[in-house]
Design a protein around this motif. Structure first.
Motif, mmCIF file in Angstrom:
data_model
loop_
_atom_site.group_PDB
_atom_site.id
_atom_site.type_symbol
_atom_site.label_atom_id
_atom_site.label_comp_id
_atom_site.label_asym_id
_atom_site.label_seq_id
_atom_site.Cartn_x
_atom_site.Cartn_y
_atom_site.Cartn_z
ATOM 1 N N GLY A 37 1.004 -1.219 -0.022
ATOM 2 C CA GLY A 37 -0.153 0.075 0.076
ATOM 3 C C GLY A 37 0.880 1.339 -0.003
ATOM 4 N N TRP A 38 1.949 1.273 0.760
ATOM 5 C CA TRP A 38 2.970 2.308 0.746
ATOM 6 C C TRP A 38 3.576 2.537 -0.671
ATOM 7 C CZ3 TRP A 38 4.194 6.222 3.897
ATOM 8 C CH2 TRP A 38 5.442 6.886 3.856
ATOM 9 N N LEU A 39 3.902 1.645 -1.290
ATOM 10 C CA LEU A 39 4.507 1.839 -2.523
ATOM 11 C C LEU A 39 3.477 2.383 -3.477
ATOM 12 C CD1 LEU A 39 6.711 -1.473 -2.692
ATOM 13 C CD2 LEU A 39 7.496 0.833 -2.274
ATOM 14 N N VAL A 40 2.162 1.738 -3.644
ATOM 15 C CA VAL A 40 1.113 2.305 -4.399
ATOM 16 C C VAL A 40 1.024 3.634 -4.264
ATOM 17 C CG1 VAL A 40 -1.163 1.974 -5.258
ATOM 18 C CG2 VAL A 40 0.281 -0.127 -4.771
ATOM 19 N N LEU A 41 0.679 4.042 -2.801
ATOM 20 C CA LEU A 41 0.272 5.615 -2.689
ATOM 21 C C LEU A 41 1.358 6.374 -3.122
ATOM 22 C CD1 LEU A 41 -1.431 7.568 -1.142
ATOM 23 C CD2 LEU A 41 -0.116 7.208 0.802
ATOM 24 N N ASN A 42 2.608 6.161 -2.892
ATOM 25 C CA ASN A 42 3.842 6.792 -3.313
ATOM 26 C C ASN A 42 4.077 7.040 -4.722
ATOM 27 O OD1 ASN A 42 4.825 8.417 -0.844
ATOM 28 N ND2 ASN A 42 4.757 6.243 -0.131
ATOM 29 N N THR A 43 4.152 5.949 -5.326
ATOM 30 C CA THR A 43 3.969 5.883 -6.741
ATOM 31 C C THR A 43 3.163 6.724 -7.484
ATOM 32 O OG1 THR A 43 5.084 3.566 -6.479
ATOM 33 C CG2 THR A 43 4.139 4.215 -8.909
ATOM 34 N N VAL A 44 1.883 6.285 -7.154
ATOM 35 C CA VAL A 44 0.817 7.299 -7.640
ATOM 36 C C VAL A 44 1.126 8.883 -7.457
ATOM 37 C CG1 VAL A 44 -1.602 8.071 -7.456
ATOM 38 C CG2 VAL A 44 -1.320 5.707 -7.387
ATOM 39 N N THR A 45 1.537 9.139 -6.325
ATOM 40 C CA THR A 45 2.026 10.617 -6.054
ATOM 41 C C THR A 45 3.139 10.994 -6.703
ATOM 42 O OG1 THR A 45 3.206 10.037 -3.850
ATOM 43 C CG2 THR A 45 0.779 10.966 -3.661
ATOM 44 N N ILE A 46 4.107 10.120 -7.023
ATOM 45 C CA ILE A 46 5.070 10.684 -7.954
ATOM 46 C C ILE A 46 4.695 10.805 -9.258
ATOM 47 C CG2 ILE A 46 7.223 9.380 -9.095
ATOM 48 C CD1 ILE A 46 7.889 7.910 -6.415
ATOM 49 N N GLY A 47 3.750 9.968 -9.911
ATOM 50 C CA GLY A 47 3.187 10.100 -11.179
ATOM 51 C C GLY A 47 2.604 11.590 -11.123
ATOM 52 N N MET A 48 1.834 11.980 -9.862
ATOM 53 C CA MET A 48 1.123 13.168 -10.014
ATOM 54 C C MET A 48 2.104 14.385 -9.988
ATOM 55 S SD MET A 48 -1.850 12.295 -7.080
ATOM 56 C CE MET A 48 -2.283 13.968 -7.041
ATOM 57 N N ALA A 49 3.301 14.365 -9.194
ATOM 58 C CA ALA A 49 4.300 15.122 -9.159
ATOM 59 C C ALA A 49 4.863 15.638 -10.355
ATOM 60 C CB ALA A 49 5.256 15.021 -8.027
ATOM 61 N N ALA A 50 5.165 14.249 -11.241
ATOM 62 C CA ALA A 50 5.895 14.473 -12.567
ATOM 63 C C ALA A 50 4.790 15.157 -13.511
ATOM 64 C CB ALA A 50 6.174 13.282 -13.106
ATOM 65 N N ALA A 51 3.415 14.733 -13.355
ATOM 66 C CA ALA A 51 2.539 15.681 -14.177
ATOM 67 C C ALA A 51 2.537 17.139 -13.809
ATOM 68 C CB ALA A 51 1.207 15.044 -14.056
ATOM 69 N N GLY A 52 2.516 17.409 -12.664
ATOM 70 C CA GLY A 52 2.753 18.679 -12.220
ATOM 71 C C GLY A 52 3.734 19.759 -12.831
ATOM 72 N N ILE A 53 4.954 18.830 -12.689
ATOM 73 C CA ILE A 53 6.237 19.643 -13.277
ATOM 74 C C ILE A 53 5.905 19.740 -14.844
ATOM 75 C CG2 ILE A 53 8.646 19.406 -13.612
ATOM 76 C CD1 ILE A 53 8.662 17.617 -10.994
ATOM 77 N N ALA A 54 5.476 18.855 -15.577
ATOM 78 C CA ALA A 54 4.994 18.962 -16.995
ATOM 79 C C ALA A 54 4.199 19.974 -17.264
ATOM 80 C CB ALA A 54 4.615 17.544 -17.628
#
Length: 324
Positions: A48-65
């Motif tokens: 669950g920890w990996l899934v949550l933080n992987t999702v937020t990594i994707g959100m952060a990358a999308a925010g930078i883009a």
């Protein structure tokens, strides 16, 4: 307008840069957890920890883009609906939460809870400097987007952002139902923020930050409902047209983004009944309010897009062309 455009371009770079620390910290959490070098967040399994933080990594990358898209030439070539959707969701997440950050800082109870706690997966073991960087990323990106996004929208769709020059019929301007349905979660959240107990299952699970977040969410929902009502009514309003657009945009984005984020977690708690997680509100009531908020956010955004498309299709008159 040229000066404002330059400020907006600088802010767009700032929005992208502000999310870099967040992205780096989240990547370190995932890698550290996989290697056994960092602990898993309290209340989470490793998966669950990996899934949550992987999702937020994707959100952060999308925010930078997104930040780069608001300033780089290729951002003007991205399909309008795509960049508009990510800008809407991004501002709904980050710009709308700025009042919560300010108010919660004034009523801080020392628990360290924040709007980003659910999305960052932090706990009491998180170093203070990481918490500061995470908050700075949220606040910095939110402030920068609040400046960069209007400049981009004006640069790309100037006619769509101007007040209509002739009265519109109710049919052409959009339906009224989002104004009504948006008030439902708004009033419910405002009632809870004021201490109401109807629909609350666990009265002791309501820290000060929970009341503040409920109040801020209520204000955005009610502001969006009022704004879209003013935009679709036959009689023109005296309020500044950009203010109405901003309230409808941010309020609908806040409802869609935050309720869309909370809805899966709430459904998970309702189905799995984890022993270490409990929400103050009744789960069924919370799910109903989040679903209503998500659908209302979509409805308001469709109203804005329809109205903007109508204005963009009308040729400029000499007196209405932007001077910048």
């Amino acid at each position: 307008m040229e000066r404002w455009d330059r400020i907006g371009r600088v802010a767009a770079y700032g929005a992208a840069a502000a999310l870099v620390p967040y992205l780096v910290i989240k990547v370190s959490w995932v890698v550290g957890s996989l290697l056994g070098l960092l602990p898993v967040g309290q209340g989470f399994s490793l998966g669950g920890w990996l899934v949550l933080n992987t999702v937020t990594i994707g959100m952060a990358a999308a925010g930078i883009a997104l930040g780069l898209a608001l300033v780089r030439p290729w951002g003007m070539r991205i399909p309008g609906r795509l960049v508009g959707f990510f800008a809407w969701v991004g501002s709904g997440f980050l710009v709308s939460i700025l009042p919560f950050v300010v108010v919660s800082a004034l009523v801080n109870t020392g628990t360290g809870s924040s709007a980003g706690s659910g999305s960052s997966g932090g706990d009491a073991a998180m170093p203070g400097w990481e918490a500061v960087l995470l908050q700075c990323s949220f606040v910095g990106t939110g402030i920068a987007l609040a400046v960069a996004l209007p400049a981009y929208l004006w640069r790309r769709w100037p006619r769509a952002l101007r007040r209509p020059e002739r009265p519109r019929t109710r049919t052409s301007s959009g339906p009224l139902w989002p104004a009504v349905t948006g008030a439902v979660p708004g009033l419910a959240w405002l009632y809870w923020a004021a201490g109401g107990l109807l629909g609350i299952s666990y009265r002791d699970e309501r820290p000060a930050s929970w009341h503040v977040l409920a109040g801020v969410s209520a204000c955005w929902a009610l502001a969006a409902s009022f704004a879209v009502l003013a935009l679709v009514r036959r009689r023109p309003t005296r309020l500044p047209y950009p203010l109405l657009l901003a309230l409808a945009w941010l309020g609908s984005g806040s409802m869609f983004a935050w309720s869309g984020w909370r809805l899966p977690a709430t459904v998970y708690v309702a189905l799995a009944h984890p022993s270490d997680v409990s929400y103050p509100e009744n789960v069924a009531v919370a799910v109903a309010l989040h679903v209503t908020a998500v659908l209302t956010g979509v409805g308001i955004m469709r109203t804005l897009v329809r109205g903007g498309s109508e204005r963009a299709s009308v040729p400029d008159s000499p007196s209405s062309r932007p001077s910048g």
